[in-house]
Write a protein that holds these residues in place. Sequence first.
Motif, PDB file in Angstrom:
ATOM      1  N   UNK A  32       0.861  -1.107   0.097  1.00  0.00           N
ATOM      2  CA  UNK A  32      -0.044  -0.289   0.042  1.00  0.00           C
ATOM      3  C   UNK A  32       0.654   1.237  -0.120  1.00  0.00           C
ATOM      4  N   UNK A  33       2.042   1.087   0.838  1.00  0.00           N
ATOM      5  CA  UNK A  33       3.054   2.330   1.046  1.00  0.00           C
ATOM      6  C   UNK A  33       3.437   2.648  -0.497  1.00  0.00           C
ATOM      7  N   UNK A  34       3.791   1.629  -1.307  1.00  0.00           N
ATOM      8  CA  UNK A  34       4.479   2.098  -2.563  1.00  0.00           C
ATOM      9  C   UNK A  34       3.274   2.311  -3.591  1.00  0.00           C
ATOM     10  N   UNK A  35       2.248   1.792  -3.464  1.00  0.00           N
ATOM     11  CA  UNK A  35       0.901   2.377  -4.350  1.00  0.00           C
ATOM     12  C   UNK A  35       0.800   3.857  -4.108  1.00  0.00           C
ATOM     13  N   UNK A  36       0.937   4.269  -2.886  1.00  0.00           N
ATOM     14  CA  UNK A  36       0.736   5.661  -2.215  1.00  0.00           C
ATOM     15  C   UNK A  36       1.745   6.469  -3.019  1.00  0.00           C
ATOM     16  N   UNK A  37       3.038   6.127  -2.804  1.00  0.00           N
ATOM     17  CA  UNK A  37       4.402   6.872  -3.330  1.00  0.00           C
ATOM     18  C   UNK A  37       4.073   6.852  -4.731  1.00  0.00           C
ATOM     19  N   UNK A  38       3.879   5.907  -5.501  1.00  0.00           N
ATOM     20  CA  UNK A  38       3.876   6.304  -6.844  1.00  0.00           C
ATOM     21  C   UNK A  38       2.701   7.286  -7.200  1.00  0.00           C
ATOM     22  N   UNK A  39       1.429   7.156  -6.574  1.00  0.00           N
ATOM     23  CA  UNK A  39       0.671   8.200  -7.137  1.00  0.00           C
ATOM     24  C   UNK A  39       1.265   9.833  -6.507  1.00  0.00           C
ATOM     25  N   UNK A  40       1.910   9.809  -5.473  1.00  0.00           N
ATOM     26  CA  UNK A  40       2.695  10.778  -5.077  1.00  0.00           C
ATOM     27  C   UNK A  40       3.725  11.174  -5.995  1.00  0.00           C
ATOM     28  N   UNK A  41       4.328  10.507  -6.617  1.00  0.00           N
ATOM     29  CA  UNK A  41       5.408  10.907  -7.632  1.00  0.00           C
ATOM     30  C   UNK A  41       4.803  11.482  -8.733  1.00  0.00           C
ATOM     31  N   UNK A  42       3.786  10.826  -9.229  1.00  0.00           N
ATOM     32  CA  UNK A  42       2.906  11.207 -10.322  1.00  0.00           C
ATOM     33  C   UNK A  42       2.406  12.695 -10.296  1.00  0.00           C
ATOM     34  N   UNK A  43       1.885  13.059  -8.905  1.00  0.00           N
ATOM     35  CA  UNK A  43       1.294  14.307  -8.746  1.00  0.00           C
ATOM     36  C   UNK A  43       2.322  15.221  -8.893  1.00  0.00           C
ATOM     37  N   UNK A  44       3.408  14.881  -8.042  1.00  0.00           N
ATOM     38  CA  UNK A  44       4.337  15.785  -7.856  1.00  0.00           C
ATOM     39  C   UNK A  44       5.228  16.013  -9.303  1.00  0.00           C
ATOM     40  N   UNK A  45       5.367  15.359 -10.088  1.00  0.00           N
ATOM     41  CA  UNK A  45       5.850  15.555 -11.516  1.00  0.00           C
ATOM     42  C   UNK A  45       4.969  16.582 -12.127  1.00  0.00           C
ATOM     43  N   UNK A  46       3.720  16.325 -12.045  1.00  0.00           N
ATOM     44  CA  UNK A  46       2.576  17.206 -12.812  1.00  0.00           C
ATOM     45  C   UNK A  46       3.240  18.656 -12.338  1.00  0.00           C
ATOM     46  N   UNK A  47       3.406  18.898 -11.028  1.00  0.00           N
ATOM     47  CA  UNK A  47       3.665  20.176 -10.488  1.00  0.00           C
ATOM     48  C   UNK A  47       5.107  20.566 -10.954  1.00  0.00           C
ATOM     49  N   UNK A  48       6.025  19.983 -10.881  1.00  0.00           N
ATOM     50  CA  UNK A  48       7.413  20.323 -11.247  1.00  0.00           C
ATOM     51  C   UNK A  48       7.430  20.542 -12.829  1.00  0.00           C
ATOM     52  N   UNK A  49       6.575  19.891 -13.622  1.00  0.00           N
ATOM     53  CA  UNK A  49       6.657  20.302 -14.992  1.00  0.00           C
ATOM     54  C   UNK A  49       6.475  21.796 -15.305  1.00  0.00           C
ATOM     55  N   UNK A  50       5.343  22.232 -14.479  1.00  0.00           N
ATOM     56  CA  UNK A  50       4.886  23.792 -14.553  1.00  0.00           C
ATOM     57  C   UNK A  50       5.496  24.671 -13.751  1.00  0.00           C
ATOM     58  N   UNK A  51       5.914  24.207 -12.612  1.00  0.00           N
ATOM     59  CA  UNK A  51       6.742  25.380 -11.691  1.00  0.00           C
ATOM     60  C   UNK A  51       7.939  24.939 -11.144  1.00  0.00           C
ATOM     61  N   UNK A  52       8.313  25.618 -10.043  1.00  0.00           N
ATOM     62  CA  UNK A  52       9.811  25.375  -9.487  1.00  0.00           C
ATOM     63  C   UNK A  52       9.907  24.018  -8.523  1.00  0.00           C
ATOM     64  N   UNK A  53      11.151  23.491  -8.728  1.00  0.00           N
ATOM     65  CA  UNK A  53      11.266  22.216  -7.829  1.00  0.00           C
ATOM     66  C   UNK A  53      11.160  22.400  -6.484  1.00  0.00           C
ATOM     67  N   UNK A  54      11.770  23.701  -5.856  1.00  0.00           N
ATOM     68  CA  UNK A  54      11.874  23.839  -4.759  1.00  0.00           C
ATOM     69  C   UNK A  54      10.703  24.165  -3.945  1.00  0.00           C
ATOM     70  N   UNK A  55       9.952  24.802  -4.749  1.00  0.00           N
ATOM     71  CA  UNK A  55       8.723  25.239  -3.980  1.00  0.00           C
ATOM     72  C   UNK A  55       7.660  23.957  -3.900  1.00  0.00           C
ATOM     73  N   UNK A  56       7.650  23.345  -5.167  1.00  0.00           N
ATOM     74  CA  UNK A  56       6.669  22.019  -5.125  1.00  0.00           C
ATOM     75  C   UNK A  56       7.256  20.991  -3.838  1.00  0.00           C
ATOM     76  N   UNK A  57       8.570  20.712  -3.931  1.00  0.00           N
ATOM     77  CA  UNK A  57       9.121  19.704  -2.946  1.00  0.00           C
ATOM     78  C   UNK A  57       9.037  20.237  -1.391  1.00  0.00           C
ATOM     79  N   UNK A  58       9.014  21.595  -1.350  1.00  0.00           N
ATOM     80  CA  UNK A  58       8.803  22.182   0.051  1.00  0.00           C
ATOM     81  C   UNK A  58       7.414  21.905   0.444  1.00  0.00           C
ATOM     82  N   UNK A  59       6.290  22.350  -0.594  1.00  0.00           N
ATOM     83  CA  UNK A  59       4.960  22.150  -0.101  1.00  0.00           C
ATOM     84  C   UNK A  59       4.723  20.702   0.254  1.00  0.00           C
ATOM     85  N   UNK A  60       5.330  19.717  -0.745  1.00  0.00           N
ATOM     86  CA  UNK A  60       5.289  18.523  -0.356  1.00  0.00           C
ATOM     87  C   UNK A  60       5.707  17.600   0.885  1.00  0.00           C
TER      88      UNK A  60
END
Length: 321
Positions: free
Chosen positions: A232-260
Motif C-alpha cells: 500500500x505504501x508503494x502504491x501511495x508513493x507512486x501516486x505521489x510521484x505522479x502528482x509531484x511530477x505534474x507540478x514540477x513540470x509547470x513550476x519550480x522544484x524547490x517550491x513543489x518539494x517544500x510544499x510536499x
Amino acid sequence: MPLIQAIGLSVLGSAANNIGKVLQKQATRDLPQLSFDLKCFRLYASSPLWRVGLLADVAGALCLLGALSMAPVSLIQPVSGCGMAILAVFSHFYLREELQVTEQAGVGIAILGTIGIGATAETFEDARPMALRSCALLVLYGAGFGMLELAMRRASALAAKSQPSQLQAFAAEAGLADGIRISASVTTRRIELIAGAQAGLLFGLSSASARTGMLLAQLLHIRLLAPVGVTCSVLFSSLGIFTQNRGMKEGRAVVVCTCAAIATIVTGVITGLFALNERVPQRHTVGWCISLLCILTGISLLVRKSPGAGAKFSKQLKEVV
C-alpha cells in the motif's frame, strides 16, 4: 541506538528522495506534461536523467521504510524535513533556481519547524492502529484530495489555454502585458502549491500505511500484514510521484518539494497521533507546538501573493475583450 539509526536513515532517505525529484524536474524540461497516456510514459522512461532521479527517489523511500520499522511515523516524518536543506543547496547549484525573499524565509522557517518536531519527539511502545479513527481519516483525506484534484484541473486548464497570440499582442500594445504575466504567475503558483499538497498527502499516507502494516504484524503475529502495508505504501508513493511530477513540470522544484514535504509532515503527524495512538511529547509539549507553528508560518509565507493581482488582471482583460 535504534532511534539514532532511524533518524539517520530518515535524513538520508529524505535527501535522496528530494535530490531525485530535482533530477526529475531537470528531465521534464524536454518532456511533455506527465499523463496516463502510454506514449507519455515511454518518453519519461526513455530519459536517462529522469530514470536516475526516479531511482534516487525510490532508494530514499526504501531508507524511509527502514526508519519507519524502528520509530513512530510522527517522529520519522518531521525529521525527514532535514532533507529540504540539502535539496535547497543542491537545487541552487544544479538548477540555478532562486526564490523570492519571502519564500526563502518560508522554506527556512518550515525547515526549523520540522527539525524542532524531530528534536522534541519521544519514543514509546504502546502505539497501535485505531480502526474507527483510521477510517474517518481516510474519508477526510479522500475528500481533501478530490478537492485538490478539481483545483489542479482548473489551474492546468487555465495554464493550457493561456492567451491567444493576437490577444497577447493587443495587450502588449495596450500596456497590459504585465497583467498577463501576473496572471500566469498566479496560475503557476497555484499549480505548485496544489501539486505539492497532493503529493505530500499521498507520501504521508504512504509512510502511515507502511507503519500500520508493521504494527499490525507485531500485534497480531501475522507477518503477512507487513508486506501488505509496504505494498500500500508503494502504491501511495507512486501516486505521489505522479502528482509531484505534474507540478514540477509547470513550476519550480524547490517550491513543489517544500510544499510536499510540509504536507507530508502534517499528514504523518496527524495520522500518527490520531490513527496510530502515538502521543504528543509530554516533556516537550511547548516546543512541539512551537515547531508546528513554525511549519504553518512557513506555509503562509509560501502561499503569499501580491494583493489584488488577480482582480487587477481580470478587470484589464475585460477591457481588452
